[in-house]
Design an enzyme around this catalytic site. Structure first.
Site, PDB file in Angstrom:
ATOM      1  N   LYS A  80       0.577  -1.202  -0.253  1.00 12.89           N
ATOM      2  CA  LYS A  80      -0.070  -0.316   0.145  1.00 12.89           C
ATOM      3  C   LYS A  80       0.915   1.237  -0.386  1.00 12.89           C
ATOM      4  O   LYS A  80       1.858   1.513   1.172  1.00 12.89           O
ATOM      5  CB  LYS A  80      -1.221  -0.032   0.994  1.00 12.89           C
ATOM      6  N   LYS A 104       4.179   3.125   8.440  1.00 14.89           N
ATOM      7  CA  LYS A 104       3.209   3.526   9.389  1.00 14.89           C
ATOM      8  C   LYS A 104       1.772   2.694   9.179  1.00 14.89           C
ATOM      9  O   LYS A 104       1.365   3.091   9.997  1.00 14.89           O
ATOM     10  CB  LYS A 104       3.265   4.314   7.868  1.00 14.89           C
ATOM     11  N   LYS A 116       5.477   2.329  -2.680  1.00 13.42           N
ATOM     12  CA  LYS A 116       5.521   4.114  -2.891  1.00 13.42           C
ATOM     13  C   LYS A 116       5.445   3.429  -4.169  1.00 13.42           C
ATOM     14  O   LYS A 116       6.509   2.985  -5.511  1.00 13.42           O
ATOM     15  CB  LYS A 116       6.248   4.476  -2.054  1.00 13.42           C
ATOM     16  N   ASN A 231      -4.299  19.341   0.698  1.00 13.45           N
ATOM     17  CA  ASN A 231      -5.079  18.695   1.306  1.00 13.45           C
ATOM     18  C   ASN A 231      -4.788  18.413   2.143  1.00 13.45           C
ATOM     19  O   ASN A 231      -5.445  19.050   3.432  1.00 13.45           O
ATOM     20  CB  ASN A 231      -5.464  17.231   0.237  1.00 13.45           C
ATOM     21  N   SER A 359      -7.865   4.803   3.046  1.00 10.66           N
ATOM     22  CA  SER A 359      -7.510   4.147   2.800  1.00 10.66           C
ATOM     23  C   SER A 359      -8.091   2.936   2.570  1.00 10.66           C
ATOM     24  O   SER A 359      -8.791   1.991   1.825  1.00 10.66           O
ATOM     25  CB  SER A 359      -6.160   4.725   1.678  1.00 10.66           C
TER      26      SER A 359
END
Length: 426
Positions: A80, A104, A116, A231, A359
Site C-alpha cells: 500500500k 506507518k 510507493k 489537502n 484508504s
C-alpha cells in the site's frame, strides 16, 4: 571549518532520504535486539520497478517519462502506498517512502505492507489530456504489480482523485470488468470513501489534540503555523480554526503569508484559487518557507516536502509541538536538536497515517460494496489515531526515548512478529 564539522557536512550531503530512514530503523531496532537477518530483510526493498514510457503531447511531440513502483515489504498484507507526480521523484526517495509506509501501516495496525510510486514530471505544466495520457500509460506499465490483493496505490503529492479514477479505469479495462478495489482515494461516485480526501489532515489534527493534552496546551489559545496548503495543510488549518486555534502563517511552494492576529482561511483559499499562489496576498506579511518554520508559535505543522527541518534551522524552531504532516520533513540531526530543545515531535509514520487508515476503510468498502457514513468513517479514524498515539507515547515513556523512536520500535516489533509467525519461504 573544523575537520569534524567538515566530515559531518560531507556526511549530511551524502545522506539520502533512504539512508536517513535506514539510520533511524537501526537506532530503534537496537532496543528490540533485532536479529541481523530480520534487519537485512527490512532495510532492503523487496521489489523495485522502473519504467521509461512515451507520451504524445498536445503539440504532437513525444516525451519520455520515468516512472517507479517499489514494494518494501508485504509480510503484513498487500502493498500500500501513494503515487507522486513531481519533478524530483527519484528511485531513492521512492524506496524511502515505501519503507516508511511499511512502518506507518504497522504503527496503526492496518493489515498492509509498504509501497510507493511516482512519475518524474511537472503535473502543473501538463494539459488535462496530457496528464490523462501519462497516467493511463503509467498505470498500464505498473499493472504487472498492482491489484486489489497485491498492491493498492493512492494519491500523494501531485496526484488526486481524478488521477486515481483514470488508474482504476485503465486497470479495469485490462481486466474486462470494474475493479474499484485496485485503488483508493478515488471519487466517491465510483466507489471512493466519504472522508478520504481530508483523512490525512484530520489524522494530523487528531494527533495534535492528543499531543496538546500531554503538553497542557489549550488548543483554543494555540498559535499555529502550517507549511504547505495542499489537502493536508488546508484540512489541518480548517480543523484547527474550527477548534478555536489561531493560524498565524501558512504557505505554498513559492512562499507563504504571516499575520500575527490570525489568517482568514476562507480568504486565503479564495486568493490562492484565483492567483495560484500566495504572492501579493493583502492580508498578511510575505514570508519564505524557511522563515515560516522559525516563526513564534505553539504548534508547527510541516505539511509540504522532505528535509525541511535540518541541523541548520532546528535550533531556531520555537514551537512546543511539531506535527509532521509531510513524509520525512525532519532530518536525523534536525530531529536530535528538536528533542534536545524539549519539543514534542509527532513523527510522520504516526502523525500522517490518517490517509492510509481511511484508504484501508475505502478498500474494505470497495470489496464489500457497502459504504459507510461520514460519521462512521471519522469515528473509526479517531479511534485508531487516538489509540495509536497513546501506544506510541507509552512506549516512549517505557524506553525513555522520543516519539519517533517509539513509533519505529512499535512498528518494527509488529513486522518482526509477522515474520516470526509466517517464517521465511522456503
Amino acid at each position: 571549518m573544523h575537520k569534524q564539522d567538515a566530515q559531518e557536512s560531507a556526511c549530511r550531503t551524502a545522506l539520502s532520504l533512504f539512508d536517513m530512514t535506514v539510520q533511524m530503523f537501526h537506532s530503534a531496532a537496537d532496543y528490540l535486539s533485532l536479529e541481523p537477518g530480520i534487519r537485512k530483510i527490512l532495510t532492503h526493498c523487496h521489489r523495485e520497478f522502473v519504467v521509461n514510457f512515451p507520451v504524445v503531447m498536445d503539440d504532437g511531440s513525444i516525451e519520455v517519462f520515468t516512472g517507479y513502483r517499489v514494494h518494501h515489504n508485504t509480510s503484513r498484507g498487500p502493498a500500500k502506498g501513494g503515487l507522486r507526480y513531481h519533478p524530483h521523484v527519484s528511485l531513492d526517495d521512492v524506496r524511502a517512502l515505501a519503507m516508511l509506509m511499511t512502518l506507518k501501516c504497522a504503527v496503526v495496525k492496518i493489515p498492509y505492507g509498504g509501497a510507493k510510486g511516482g512519475v518524474t514530471c511537472e503535473p502543473g505544466k501538463l494539459s488535462k489530456r496530457e496528464l490523462q495520457a501519462l497516467t493511463r500509460r503509467y498505470a498500464s506499465e505498473i499493472s504487472l504489480l498492482i491489484g486489489p490483493d497485491e498492491d493498492i496505490p493512492a494519491p500523494d503529492v501531485g496526484t488526486n482523485a481524478q488521477v486515481m479514477a483514470w488508474i482504476m479505469d485503465t486497470y479495469s479495462m485490462h481486466q474486462g470488468f470494474s475493479v474499484p478495489g485496485v485503488i483508493t482515494g478515488k471519487p466517491v461516485e465510483i466507489g471512493g470513501s466519504i472522508g478520504r480526501e481530508e483523512a490525512t489532515g484530520r489524522g494530523v489534527f487528531i494527533t495534535i489534540e492528543e499531543a496538546a493534552k500531554v503538553r497542557g496546551i489549550e488548543l483554543e489559545k494555540a498559535r499555529v503555523v502550517i507549511q504547505g496548503m495542499g489537502n493536508v495543510g488546508a484540512t489541518v488549518a480548517k480543523l484547527m480554526i474550527q477548534r478555536g486555534a489561531t493560524v498565524v502563517a501558512i504557505s505554498k511552494s513559492q512562499g507563504g503569508v504571516y499575520n500575527a492576529e490570525g489568517l482568514n482561511l476562507d480568504q486565503v483559499l479564495e486568493y490562492v484559487a484565483e492567483n495560484k499562489s500566495l504572492a501579493g496576498y493583502p492580508g498578511g506579511e510575505a514570508v519564505t518557507n524557511q522563515e515560516l518554520l522559525e516563526l513564534e508559535c505553539d504548534i508547527l505543522v510541516p505539511a509540504a516536502l522532505e528535509n525541511q527541518i535540518t541541523r541548520e534551522n532546528a535550533d531556531k524552531i520555537k514551537a512546543q509541538i511539531v506535527a509532521e504532516g509531510a513524509n520525512g520533513p525532519t532530518t536525523p540531526k534536525g530531529d536530535q536538536i528538536l528533542n534536545q530543545k524539549g519539543i514534542l515531535v509527532i513523527p510522520d509514520i504516526l502523525c500522517n497515517a490518517g490517509g492510509v487508515t481511511v484508504s484501508y476503510f475505502e478498500w474494505v468498502q470497495s470489496r464489500d460494496a457497502y459504504f459507510w457514513s461520514i460519521g462512521e468513517v471519522n469515528a473509526r479514524l479517531k479511534e485508531i489515531m487516538t489509540a495509536s498515539f497513546k501506544e506510541v507515547y507509552q512506549i516512549a515513556g517505557r524506553y525513555g526515548v522520543d516519539m519517533r523512536k517509539a513509533a519505529y520500535i512499535l512498528a518494527i516489533d509488529r513486522v518482526k512478529s509477522a515474520y516470526e509467525l509466517r517464517g521465511i519461504y522456503p
